[in-house]
Design an enzyme around this catalytic site. Structure first.
Site, PDB file in Angstrom:
ATOM      1  NE  ARG A  46       0.221  -9.051  14.642  1.00 27.96           N
ATOM      2  CZ  ARG A  46      -0.082 -10.032  15.518  1.00 27.96           C
ATOM      3  NH1 ARG A  46      -1.108 -10.831  15.307  1.00 27.96           N
ATOM      4  NH2 ARG A  46       0.639 -10.198  16.606  1.00 27.96           N
ATOM      5  CE1 TYR A  98       0.516  -0.504 -10.297  1.00 29.82           C
ATOM      6  CE2 TYR A  98       0.891  -2.361  -8.847  1.00 29.82           C
ATOM      7  CZ  TYR A  98       1.069  -1.029  -9.155  1.00 29.82           C
ATOM      8  OH  TYR A  98       1.816  -0.239  -8.330  1.00 29.82           O
ATOM      9  CG  ASP A 170      -6.532  -4.540  -9.352  1.00 24.99           C
ATOM     10  OD1 ASP A 170      -7.205  -3.545  -9.003  1.00 24.99           O
ATOM     11  OD2 ASP A 170      -5.288  -4.538  -9.390  1.00 24.99           O
ATOM     12  CE  LYS A 195      -2.313   3.343  -7.007  1.00 28.71           C
ATOM     13  NZ  LYS A 195      -2.260   2.068  -7.695  1.00 28.71           N
TER      14      LYS A 195
HETATM   15  C1  PLP Z   1      -1.513   0.837  -7.586  1.00 28.00           C
HETATM   16  C2  PLP Z   1      -2.147  -0.422  -8.040  1.00 28.00           C
HETATM   17  C3  PLP Z   1      -1.971  -1.622  -7.342  1.00 28.00           C
HETATM   18  C4  PLP Z   1      -1.051  -1.738  -6.140  1.00 28.00           C
HETATM   19  O1  PLP Z   1      -1.548  -1.058  -5.046  1.00 28.00           O
HETATM   20  P1  PLP Z   1      -0.624  -0.364  -3.914  1.00 28.00           P
HETATM   21  O2  PLP Z   1      -1.623   0.291  -3.051  1.00 28.00           O
HETATM   22  O3  PLP Z   1       0.286   0.579  -4.640  1.00 28.00           O
HETATM   23  O4  PLP Z   1       0.125  -1.470  -3.266  1.00 28.00           O
HETATM   24  C5  PLP Z   1      -2.637  -2.751  -7.806  1.00 28.00           C
HETATM   25  N1  PLP Z   1      -3.427  -2.703  -8.902  1.00 28.00           N
HETATM   26  C6  PLP Z   1      -3.605  -1.572  -9.605  1.00 28.00           C
HETATM   27  C7  PLP Z   1      -4.488  -1.586 -10.810  1.00 28.00           C
HETATM   28  C8  PLP Z   1      -2.975  -0.393  -9.203  1.00 28.00           C
HETATM   29  O5  PLP Z   1      -3.153   0.731  -9.915  1.00 28.00           O
END
Ligand code: PLP
Length: 379
Positions: A46, A98, A170, A195
């Site tokens: 961890r 998001y 983000d 993504k």
């Molecule tokens: C998918 C997404 C998230 C969340 O991420 P996870 O890996 O699904 O927890 C946050 N911000 C954006 C812009 C996203 O597309």
């Protein structure tokens, strides 16, 4: 090191034990110590894991940052960032957010005394009047989901810095290939690496990158203290994904441009949201802060009904109807009934999310097949 070389080599080195060129998956929970406290830098998985360490270095390098901290998902990364703050602290966030981040802020962290305001940041001049003495961080996404609005990162940094406020971006939609917020003055970058960075729709992962040692130390502490860590197999997949990010993104951009122009010419399409169009409201800023315009877009039908949109979504053969984005395969989604279904209709429409809005994550297939698929589905 230039971008392509960096994604393949930066932060990683051959395995010291065997010379394996690819970082091994250290699938172990603990590490043997020669005598109590005498170890090789690893005690318990961890706290530290060699596969994760190399990934964190590689992700930091990809964003031109010094410190990378990995988590089990994008939301776990954002959740950990919230723990930097105390009850009464305010976070000023973009209103075009998001959905999972919005839910985390409103439904989880508000109960612990953090305060959030959600404001339109596409016109940066309006941001200052929402700042109070309790504001500790500005949180934004650009391009936004699903209307591909663009927020000026440099201008936000110019507001945040003199006020002693952190700026966090983000950067999921752009990926490190198209945009590097730290270079534009941000303090913190967050990615849902699920993504574009992973890129193959086979792993869920999140990370934070910063140049601020104090923040990084706090995040490493929280990563271990709270424990939302990724497994080594996931870290391996991310290391593998990162090595082709630049070639994938180049194709996402090429295909995205062709699909956006095709849609714009289509007689049944009313409007296309894509930041590469010269008449996009913030195209100039997109051009300044991004290296390309990517494969994310959305469009509205002239028949502006849920039924018309559902018909298109049910008719595509190559575009798969699914949530998520950024993988090699093309995806199609209907925000009103999928990702944004929990927002009341009036509020959704007031925010520009009309009934027929369809979102595309344009993949890296042959673009002629993608265009033919949309042509037959839109009719
Ligand atoms: C998918 C997404 C998230 C969340 O991420 P996870 O890996 O699904 O927890 C946050 N911000 C954006 C812009 C996203 O597309």
């Amino acid at each position: 090191m230039r971008t392509a070389t960096k994604y393949i080599h930066a932060g990683v080195h051959p395995d010291p034990a065997t010379g394996a060129i690819m970082t091994p998956i250290y699938q172990t929970s603990t590490f043997v110590q020669d005598s109590p406290g005498k170890h090789k830098g690893y005690e318990y998985a961890r706290t530290h894991n060699p596969t994760r360490s190399q990934l964190q270095n590689a992700l930091a390098a990809a964003e031109n940052g010094q410190y990378g901290i990995s988590f089990g998902s994008g939301l776990a990364a954002t959740d950990t960032l919230m723990k930097l703050f105390k009850p009464g602290d305010e976070i000023l966030s973009t209103n075009d957010l998001y959905g999972g981040t919005y839910r985390l802020m409103r439904k989880v962290w508000e109960d612990y005394g953090l305060k959030f305001r959600f404001v339109d940041m596409s016109d940066v001049a309006g941001i200052s009047r929402h700042l109070t003495s309790a504001t500790k961080m500005i949180w934004l996404e650009t391009p936004t989901n699903p209307l591909i609005r663009i927020i000026d990162i440099r201008a936000c940094a110019a507001i945040a810095k003199p006020a002693g406020i952190l700026l966090a971006v983000d950067n999921t939609f752009a990926s490190p290939y198209l945009q590097n917020p730290l270079d534009l003055g941000a303090d913190i970058v967050m990615h849902s690496a699920t993504k574009y960075i992973g890129g193959h729709s086979d792993v869920v992962h999140g990370c934070v990158i910063t140049n601020n040692k104090q923040i990084a130390d706090q995040l490493y502490f929280l990563q271990n203290a709270c424990g939302a860590v990724p497994g080594p197999q996931d870290c391996f997949l991310l290391l593998r994904g990162l090595k082709t990010l630049h070639v994938r993104m180049q194709r996402h951009c090429e295909n995205g441009e062709k699909v956006a122009h095709f849609l714009r010419r289509h007689p049944r399409v009313a409007k296309v949201h894509w930041c590469g169009f010269e008449d996009h409201p913030n195209h100039r800023i997109a051009k300044e802060q991004m290296r390309g315009f990517g494969g994310m877009m959305s469009f509205e039908l002239k028949d502006n009904t849920v039924e018309a949109a559902i018909k298109v979504l049910s008719s595509t053969q190559i575009f798969a109807c699914a949530e998520s984005l950024g993988g090699v395969e093309s995806l199609i989604g209907h925000p009103a009934s999928m990702t944004h279904a929990s927002i009341p209709r009036e509020e959704r429409i007031a925010n520009g999310l009309v009934d027929s809005l369809i979102r595309l994550s344009v993949g890296i297939e042959d673009v002629n097949d993608l265009i033919e698929d949309l042509k037959q589905a839109i009719g």
